[in-house]
Design a protein around this motif. Structure first.
Motif, PDB file in Angstrom:
ATOM      1  N   GLN A 121      32.975 -21.029  12.490  1.00 24.42           N
ATOM      2  CA  GLN A 121      33.093 -23.044  12.339  1.00 24.42           C
ATOM      3  C   GLN A 121      31.663 -23.188  12.606  1.00 24.42           C
TER       4      GLN A 121
ATOM      5  N   GLY B 240      27.152 -14.988   6.179  1.00 22.97           N
ATOM      6  CA  GLY B 240      27.068 -15.701   4.627  1.00 22.97           C
ATOM      7  C   GLY B 240      25.886 -17.071   5.132  1.00 22.97           C
TER       8      GLY B 240
ATOM      9  N   GLN C 252      23.344 -19.251   4.753  1.00 25.66           N
ATOM     10  CA  GLN C 252      22.067 -19.526   4.210  1.00 25.66           C
ATOM     11  C   GLN C 252      20.663 -20.926   4.360  1.00 25.66           C
TER      12      GLN C 252
ATOM     13  N   ARG D  77      26.277 -30.109   7.488  1.00 26.64           N
ATOM     14  CA  ARG D  77      26.530 -29.281   6.272  1.00 26.64           C
ATOM     15  C   ARG D  77      26.078 -27.979   5.583  1.00 26.64           C
TER      16      ARG D  77
ATOM     17  N   TYR E 165      25.582 -24.586   4.219  1.00 27.27           N
ATOM     18  CA  TYR E 165      25.115 -23.927   2.596  1.00 27.27           C
ATOM     19  C   TYR E 165      25.432 -22.583   2.794  1.00 27.27           C
ATOM     20  N   LEU E 166      26.772 -21.978   2.384  1.00 27.35           N
ATOM     21  CA  LEU E 166      26.771 -20.250   2.524  1.00 27.35           C
ATOM     22  C   LEU E 166      26.270 -19.549   1.055  1.00 27.35           C
TER      23      LEU E 166
ATOM     24  N   GLU F  53      27.095 -17.128  -2.058  1.00 31.93           N
ATOM     25  CA  GLU F  53      27.850 -17.707  -3.066  1.00 31.93           C
ATOM     26  C   GLU F  53      28.217 -19.104  -3.741  1.00 31.93           C
ATOM     27  N   GLY F  54      27.823 -20.005  -3.251  1.00 28.33           N
ATOM     28  CA  GLY F  54      26.956 -21.585  -3.253  1.00 28.33           C
ATOM     29  C   GLY F  54      28.742 -22.148  -2.549  1.00 28.33           C
ATOM     30  N   LYS F  55      29.225 -21.489  -1.464  1.00 31.46           N
ATOM     31  CA  LYS F  55      30.321 -22.203  -0.470  1.00 31.46           C
ATOM     32  C   LYS F  55      29.100 -22.803  -0.098  1.00 31.46           C
ATOM     33  N   ILE F  56      30.200 -24.505   1.147  1.00 35.59           N
ATOM     34  CA  ILE F  56      29.903 -25.181   1.543  1.00 35.59           C
ATOM     35  C   ILE F  56      30.596 -25.616   2.465  1.00 35.59           C
ATOM     36  N   ALA F  57      30.756 -25.419   3.769  1.00 33.07           N
ATOM     37  CA  ALA F  57      31.406 -26.017   4.981  1.00 33.07           C
ATOM     38  C   ALA F  57      30.503 -26.878   6.076  1.00 33.07           C
ATOM     39  N   GLU F  58      31.491 -28.203   6.112  1.00 29.94           N
ATOM     40  CA  GLU F  58      30.643 -29.058   6.868  1.00 29.94           C
ATOM     41  C   GLU F  58      31.698 -30.221   7.589  1.00 29.94           C
TER      42      GLU F  58
END
Length: 202
Positions: free
Chosen positions: A23, A49, A51, A100, A102-103, A105-110
């Motif tokens: 996380q 994942g 990036q 933020r 960047y993962l 497959e274009g995923k984002i966690a922040e």
């Protein structure tokens, strides 16, 4: 065999109870914390994942949701420094900090840290919140001593009481009264005795 079963169960239990690091986390600064100068933003961006990541700030009450870049990185950080924020280039106030990630497959966690107080040019307020209405209405605590009634002392006077009768005078009065009573008794007795004698003589 029993040893290997216990060891496997211990590893499983530790892995189940240990908090997952998958996380986005910001360790510093904390929400509501006052900061000055060069501020180290530390946390965790170790996600599956991964990036890259970006650290940005925005005004706390900015309705346009405009973010300004502080720094970025392409290496996984586990509880270390993500970026350094130079707060001397902005005005004092309340800000938000966003990390933020960047993962694949274009995923984002922040995650966003709220109400970080920049105080380079103004005094840092106390961390204890002031209750509403407390300003200008400070009252002196009431103690029991404030309500202790004053003690009334009886003052002695040097002048003698004109109505006061001493013990000597009282004794003399009793003696005088006794003498007078005996004298009256003798006189009355003599008078009656004379009356009886005159009647017998007549």
């Amino acid at each position: 065999m029993l040893f290997w079963l216990l060891r496997w169960f211990g590893v499983f239990l530790i892995g189940w109870l240990a908090p997952s690091s998958q996380q986005v986390m910001v360790n510093t600064p904390k929400p509501g914390e006052a900061v000055q100068g060069q501020v180290i933003i530390a946390g965790n961006v170790d996600l599956e994942g991964f990036q890259s990541y970006e650290v940005s700030f925005a005004y706390q009450k900015d309705e346009t949701n405009t973010w300004f870049l502080i720094g970025r990185g392409e290496q996984i950080v586990r509880g270390g420094t993500l970026a350094t924020w130079d707060t001397t280039t902005i005005t004092d106030g309340q800000y938000r900090i966003r990390v933020r990630v960047y993962l694949a497959e274009g995923k984002i966690a922040e995650t966003v840290v709220q109400q970080v107080r920049v105080r380079n040019y103004t005094p840092i307020e106390t961390s204890t919140p002031v209750p509403q209405g407390a300003v200008g209405t400070q009252k002196t605590p009431i103690t029991i001593a404030d309500y202790t009634p004053s003690r009334m002392e009886v003052q002695s006077t040097s002048s003698a009481n004109p109505l006061e009768i001493s013990s000597d005078k009282l004794q003399r009065s009793f003696l005088l009264g006794g003498v007078v009573a005996i004298g009256l008794f003798i006189l009355l007795g003599g008078y009656f005795l004379l009356q009886v004698l005159f009647r017998k003589g007549g």
